[in-house]
Motif scaffolding. Sequence first.
Motif, PDB file in Angstrom:
ATOM      1  N   SER A  74      62.745  38.530  60.088  1.00  0.00           N
ATOM      2  CA  SER A  74      63.938  39.359  60.291  1.00  0.00           C
ATOM      3  C   SER A  74      63.810  40.256  61.517  1.00  0.00           C
ATOM      4  CB  SER A  74      64.198  40.226  59.058  1.00  0.00           C
ATOM      5  OG  SER A  74      64.419  39.436  57.914  1.00  0.00           O
ATOM      6  N   ASN A 166      68.997  51.473  54.899  1.00  0.00           N
ATOM      7  CA  ASN A 166      69.954  51.055  53.884  1.00  0.00           C
ATOM      8  C   ASN A 166      71.356  51.212  54.463  1.00  0.00           C
ATOM      9  OD1 ASN A 166      71.137  50.279  51.479  1.00  0.00           O
ATOM     10  ND2 ASN A 166      70.989  52.315  50.553  1.00  0.00           N
ATOM     11  N   GLY A 171      71.603  45.506  55.976  1.00  0.00           N
ATOM     12  CA  GLY A 171      72.039  44.841  54.760  1.00  0.00           C
ATOM     13  C   GLY A 171      72.466  43.404  55.004  1.00  0.00           C
ATOM     14  N   ARG A 172      73.151  43.149  56.136  1.00  0.00           N
ATOM     15  CA  ARG A 172      73.554  41.778  56.446  1.00  0.00           C
ATOM     16  C   ARG A 172      72.339  40.905  56.704  1.00  0.00           C
ATOM     17  NH1 ARG A 172      78.853  39.997  59.391  1.00  0.00           N
ATOM     18  NH2 ARG A 172      78.512  38.389  57.839  1.00  0.00           N
ATOM     19  N   ALA A 174      69.368  41.379  55.373  1.00  0.00           N
ATOM     20  CA  ALA A 174      68.732  41.165  54.074  1.00  0.00           C
ATOM     21  C   ALA A 174      69.480  40.115  53.259  1.00  0.00           C
ATOM     22  CB  ALA A 174      68.661  42.482  53.304  1.00  0.00           C
ATOM     23  N   GLN A 175      70.802  40.171  53.294  1.00  0.00           N
ATOM     24  CA  GLN A 175      71.605  39.202  52.544  1.00  0.00           C
ATOM     25  C   GLN A 175      71.346  37.791  53.050  1.00  0.00           C
ATOM     26  OE1 GLN A 175      75.896  39.464  53.099  1.00  0.00           O
ATOM     27  NE2 GLN A 175      76.249  38.775  50.993  1.00  0.00           N
ATOM     28  N   ALA A 176      71.325  37.618  54.367  1.00  0.00           N
ATOM     29  CA  ALA A 176      71.063  36.295  54.941  1.00  0.00           C
ATOM     30  C   ALA A 176      69.649  35.829  54.621  1.00  0.00           C
ATOM     31  CB  ALA A 176      71.291  36.332  56.450  1.00  0.00           C
ATOM     32  N   ARG A 177      68.704  36.755  54.651  1.00  0.00           N
ATOM     33  CA  ARG A 177      67.315  36.388  54.327  1.00  0.00           C
ATOM     34  C   ARG A 177      67.203  35.898  52.890  1.00  0.00           C
ATOM     35  NH1 ARG A 177      65.307  40.835  55.628  1.00  0.00           N
ATOM     36  NH2 ARG A 177      65.031  41.818  53.612  1.00  0.00           N
ATOM     37  N   HIS A 178      67.883  36.562  51.976  1.00  0.00           N
ATOM     38  CA  HIS A 178      67.840  36.145  50.575  1.00  0.00           C
ATOM     39  C   HIS A 178      68.498  34.769  50.392  1.00  0.00           C
ATOM     40  CE1 HIS A 178      66.109  39.891  49.563  1.00  0.00           C
ATOM     41  NE2 HIS A 178      67.214  40.615  49.562  1.00  0.00           N
ATOM     42  N   GLN A 179      69.530  34.501  51.179  1.00  0.00           N
ATOM     43  CA  GLN A 179      70.218  33.217  51.067  1.00  0.00           C
ATOM     44  C   GLN A 179      69.415  32.086  51.686  1.00  0.00           C
ATOM     45  OE1 GLN A 179      73.943  34.130  53.008  1.00  0.00           O
ATOM     46  NE2 GLN A 179      74.903  34.868  51.119  1.00  0.00           N
ATOM     47  N   ASP A 203      82.093  43.031  60.399  1.00  0.00           N
ATOM     48  CA  ASP A 203      82.074  42.745  58.962  1.00  0.00           C
ATOM     49  C   ASP A 203      83.175  41.781  58.550  1.00  0.00           C
ATOM     50  OD1 ASP A 203      84.166  44.438  59.469  1.00  0.00           O
ATOM     51  OD2 ASP A 203      83.733  45.840  57.832  1.00  0.00           O
ATOM     52  N   GLN A 206      81.612  35.452  59.586  1.00  0.00           N
ATOM     53  CA  GLN A 206      80.389  34.918  59.030  1.00  0.00           C
ATOM     54  C   GLN A 206      79.313  34.861  60.111  1.00  0.00           C
ATOM     55  OE1 GLN A 206      81.144  31.192  57.076  1.00  0.00           O
ATOM     56  NE2 GLN A 206      82.401  32.119  55.478  1.00  0.00           N
TER      57      GLN A 206
END
Length: 255
Positions: A74, A166, A171-172, A174-179, A203, A206
């Motif tokens: 990241s 935070n 956050g974006r 982190a969201q992509a990393r989780h996906q 925001d 995509q």
Amino acid sequence: MSKKPSKPTSSAPRKFLDALYGGTPLKVDGAILDSLRLHDGLAGDDHGPLFARLPERHRQMLALSDGLDLLAGSYRLFGWDNDAARSMRWWNDVETWKFAWGDHPPGYLCFGESVLGNQFAYREDELSKGGAAKVYELYAVTLEPICHYHNFDHFLDGGFLNGVRNDAYHGRIAQARHQLGGFELDKHLAYAVSPLLTGGAVDVQQLMIMSASSHMIVNGDLWRQIAHRDSLTGLKGIEDYVDSKGRSRLRVQWS
């Protein structure tokens, strides 16, 4: 052949910081520290005049690990002579991507980034052999500074190892990393529609995976053709084309 970074372990990152800070390492959240991926250190001492102008702590870091990254790619700090971590020399060569930005911005040496393409950089005119230089974070879409740190130590602590906030930007990521499970170090996440075309909003679109150099080239193409305009009135579309060197480019069409 370049070696892959070592997998994070509970002891290697702490030993790295112990070595870098002489037994009094920075305080870093355990989960962040455990995600730190290291490489073999840069061998030798004579790497040319530009390397000699890097702040001492930065050179010491490269000697311990020639590039590193956090949180599955990241956030990255480039190597000096390590393609697996991206060579700082290659990344700053004008023909890699900076040509697309013309003369903007003048005189930055980029040595790291986030996966969204924001660059961590020194101003070359502030670098002096063994001295301190501010570290700037440059917005990937415009390459304008969005913040700065007093020196490399301040950046490594507050902007890198303890820099994940935070907020919507982190956050974006982190969201992509989780996906996706993580990111290849030669790739960026790019806004599918540039913020230059959405009034600055980040925001509403995509994210898509692109090669890092291609991402910075198209960002430069758009910035050079749009940023100086007061409005997008007359915009007809965006045309893809391949330049004389085989590079994918963007051309803005106006009525």
